[in-house]
Design a protein around this motif. Sequence first.
Motif, mmCIF file in Angstrom:
data_model
loop_
_atom_site.group_PDB
_atom_site.id
_atom_site.type_symbol
_atom_site.label_atom_id
_atom_site.label_comp_id
_atom_site.label_asym_id
_atom_site.label_seq_id
_atom_site.Cartn_x
_atom_site.Cartn_y
_atom_site.Cartn_z
ATOM 1 N N SER A 134 41.252 52.334 27.720
ATOM 2 C CA SER A 134 41.010 51.839 26.641
ATOM 3 C C SER A 134 41.008 52.767 25.333
ATOM 4 O O SER A 134 41.630 51.916 24.438
ATOM 5 N N ASP A 135 41.382 53.993 25.582
ATOM 6 C CA ASP A 135 42.149 54.661 24.447
ATOM 7 C C ASP A 135 43.553 55.133 24.660
ATOM 8 O O ASP A 135 44.153 55.952 23.959
ATOM 9 N N ALA A 136 44.422 54.392 25.568
ATOM 10 C CA ALA A 136 45.760 54.458 25.901
ATOM 11 C C ALA A 136 46.211 56.130 25.893
ATOM 12 O O ALA A 136 47.043 56.679 25.484
ATOM 13 N N ARG A 137 45.456 56.730 26.965
ATOM 14 C CA ARG A 137 45.928 57.901 27.406
ATOM 15 C C ARG A 137 47.190 58.207 28.115
ATOM 16 O O ARG A 137 47.460 57.151 28.878
ATOM 17 N N PRO A 138 47.972 59.296 28.086
ATOM 18 C CA PRO A 138 49.051 59.478 28.949
ATOM 19 C C PRO A 138 48.760 59.639 30.232
ATOM 20 O O PRO A 138 47.648 59.979 30.339
ATOM 21 N N GLY A 139 49.565 59.342 31.184
ATOM 22 C CA GLY A 139 49.421 59.101 32.800
ATOM 23 C C GLY A 139 50.093 60.259 33.291
ATOM 24 O O GLY A 139 50.776 61.285 32.752
ATOM 25 N N GLU A 140 50.115 60.176 34.596
ATOM 26 C CA GLU A 140 50.970 61.209 35.524
ATOM 27 C C GLU A 140 52.457 61.458 35.076
ATOM 28 O O GLU A 140 53.085 62.313 34.940
ATOM 29 N N VAL A 141 53.115 60.099 34.348
ATOM 30 C CA VAL A 141 54.560 60.165 34.219
ATOM 31 C C VAL A 141 54.835 61.096 33.070
ATOM 32 O O VAL A 141 56.020 61.625 33.040
ATOM 33 N N THR A 142 53.825 60.905 32.254
ATOM 34 C CA THR A 142 54.039 62.012 30.969
ATOM 35 C C THR A 142 53.417 63.407 31.011
ATOM 36 O O THR A 142 54.039 64.266 30.818
ATOM 37 N N LEU A 143 52.544 63.776 32.169
ATOM 38 C CA LEU A 143 52.118 64.951 32.403
ATOM 39 C C LEU A 143 53.187 65.504 33.134
ATOM 40 O O LEU A 143 53.041 66.706 33.230
ATOM 41 N N ALA A 144 54.090 64.645 33.836
ATOM 42 C CA ALA A 144 55.132 65.355 34.696
ATOM 43 C C ALA A 144 56.513 65.562 33.722
ATOM 44 O O ALA A 144 57.501 66.093 34.268
ATOM 45 N N HIS A 145 56.298 65.242 32.328
ATOM 46 C CA HIS A 145 57.377 65.491 31.539
ATOM 47 C C HIS A 145 58.077 66.940 31.785
ATOM 48 O O HIS A 145 57.330 67.908 31.563
ATOM 49 N N ASN A 146 59.267 66.891 31.680
ATOM 50 C CA ASN A 146 60.239 68.127 32.002
ATOM 51 C C ASN A 146 59.731 68.763 33.526
ATOM 52 O O ASN A 146 60.113 70.083 33.408
ATOM 53 N N GLY A 147 59.221 68.267 34.260
ATOM 54 C CA GLY A 147 59.049 68.727 35.584
ATOM 55 C C GLY A 147 59.151 67.876 36.609
ATOM 56 O O GLY A 147 60.140 66.891 36.533
ATOM 57 N N VAL A 148 58.427 67.824 37.636
ATOM 58 C CA VAL A 148 58.369 66.885 38.740
ATOM 59 C C VAL A 148 57.259 65.926 38.796
ATOM 60 O O VAL A 148 56.332 66.535 39.029
ATOM 61 N N LEU A 149 57.732 64.532 39.268
ATOM 62 C CA LEU A 149 56.648 63.849 39.753
ATOM 63 C C LEU A 149 56.804 63.551 41.183
ATOM 64 O O LEU A 149 57.824 63.007 41.349
ATOM 65 N N PHE A 150 55.701 63.810 41.940
ATOM 66 C CA PHE A 150 55.978 63.725 43.542
ATOM 67 C C PHE A 150 55.056 62.721 44.235
ATOM 68 O O PHE A 150 53.798 62.764 44.039
ATOM 69 N N LEU A 151 55.596 61.627 44.588
ATOM 70 C CA LEU A 151 54.801 60.560 45.178
ATOM 71 C C LEU A 151 54.935 60.563 46.492
ATOM 72 O O LEU A 151 55.897 60.078 47.237
ATOM 73 N N ASP A 152 53.738 61.147 47.255
ATOM 74 C CA ASP A 152 53.855 61.274 48.744
ATOM 75 C C ASP A 152 53.240 59.918 49.222
ATOM 76 O O ASP A 152 52.532 59.151 49.064
ATOM 77 N N GLU A 153 53.850 59.372 50.795
ATOM 78 C CA GLU A 153 53.523 58.264 51.111
ATOM 79 C C GLU A 153 53.589 57.144 50.013
ATOM 80 O O GLU A 153 52.813 56.207 49.919
ATOM 81 N N LEU A 154 54.912 56.954 49.629
ATOM 82 C CA LEU A 154 55.225 55.905 48.629
ATOM 83 C C LEU A 154 54.887 54.610 49.067
ATOM 84 O O LEU A 154 54.281 53.953 48.113
ATOM 85 N N PRO A 155 55.236 53.999 50.219
ATOM 86 C CA PRO A 155 54.715 52.466 50.454
ATOM 87 C C PRO A 155 53.343 52.330 50.142
ATOM 88 O O PRO A 155 52.850 51.203 50.371
ATOM 89 N N GLU A 156 52.456 53.400 50.289
ATOM 90 C CA GLU A 156 51.175 53.134 50.285
ATOM 91 C C GLU A 156 50.460 52.899 48.782
ATOM 92 O O GLU A 156 49.427 52.599 48.584
ATOM 93 N N PHE A 157 51.369 53.276 48.065
ATOM 94 C CA PHE A 157 50.912 53.032 46.688
ATOM 95 C C PHE A 157 51.038 51.442 46.266
ATOM 96 O O PHE A 157 51.927 50.758 46.737
#
Length: 525
Positions: free
Chosen positions: A300-323
Amino acid sequence: MSALIHSFAFAGLDAYPVDVEAVLLGGKGRTQIIGLADACVREAGERVRAAVSCSGYPFPKGQLVVSLMPSEMKKRGSHFDLPMALSVMEEAGDIACVIPPTAAFLGELSLEGRLRPVKGILAMAAAAKEAGIRELYLPAENAEEAALVKGILLHPCRSLSDVISILSGRLPRRSENTVFTGKAAQSRIAVGVTAPAGEAAEAPDFSDVVGQKALLGAVLLACAGGHNLLMIGPPGCGKTMIAERIPGILPPLTEEESLEVTKIYSASGHLDPGKGLIRTRPFRSPHHSASMSSIVGGGSDARPGEVTLAHNGVLFLDELPEFPRRTLEALRQPLENRHVTVSRVGAIHDYPASFLFVAAMNPCPCGYSPYERCHCSDYEIARYRQKISGPILDRIDIQKRVEPVSLLDGRESAGPVFTTASMRDRVCAAREIQANRFRGEGIRTNAEMTPAMVEKYCRLDTSCRTMLNEICSRRGYSARTSGRFIRMARTSADLAGAEDIREKDLAYVLSVRDLDISTAKLIAM
């Protein structure tokens, strides 16, 4: 005449000035807060009443109207408690002092009148400096974070009484280049200078990884050039283990990157109170049950998500097809443009999302293809892999198969051991080459090059062009994929210290798309 106090609010990752104005009217003693305040701000009326009374000051009788301006902007957060309390007390004449017009106030009040830390201090301190504010009163736990903004006088306080004591002169004011902490006001810290960060916990080392020489070479390529990586292999072969060690071989954050990350974590409420500048690269690993809004941002308040929290770092999605497929498709924009736009009825926010994308998946539903242990049909395997769409796979530069390794056999035949220190040295050397190459271009890694930059910095000789055209034509690669091959070849040459892209650089990067090759061999029933 109404009493006006300066404060700030944040929208997304940025802050803007807010004027807190209070007026005392006749009638029944109730407090009305206006100005598009959310539930947290509306509840502040009772917190302020209790905090003022418990601090030894009389709360004014009669009807109070507190306005938060500009009225058309939505206000959220508990940091309005302190400016609201001061505006009410000044309107009632309960404080015998003049509040400076160039001072701003931030902080949540407990029922006893203690000041509690709030989020978003870094963004609001930066906005205060831009708005011409010279003094900032804030909770003591937020002082180190706010001190990252130079050129503003900080007054860290422990309670509402501390604030009144400073304003009335019972506690001395300090020079413009110092801040002080608490009631005693004896600790002096230079503005803009943080205490040395504590020693980070010992990170896991790549020397723990058994075998996997080919995969570690691909990891080195991914980290050196900022290229996305997908690991495909059976359970227990080390995919997650390797992913967790990737941040350790990335170059240290620059001052600019550290400020960007700290600002994001501060505004998102993920920065621990009392912590200053974040010096380590983020590593985010959300569970596959995470919602789309939590991954890309929203709510509702358009907060940043994991892709922004991973800015300048690494975003790791384990078990990718399960998303959920819808969640994976939402990654298209941040993977391509390195930012994400979150639109809601009340606001549109553009959040940074420049991260190294690392993912892991099993080769089939049971996880053991192509070994005898697997009993999945080609049709089942194809359906399983189709959970990840072609456009998403097209944005993942490296797709490397991970083979199982016996612990004992792997130790005996591993050959030279890959260590985090040795890999980091090679990555840093390649990144230094890229920093010099792209000076003034506005990018940092080869993966960020535009088509025009590819033409400028990635010249291919005739043999390389022929090889690339043949492979792309045979496998049906898109122009985007062929451009990614060229960028990776540039990174391979940088790792070797070569000035030009060589034929062996291109041959190597053309071999790191294992999923394309194995999927092409499946027979769909």
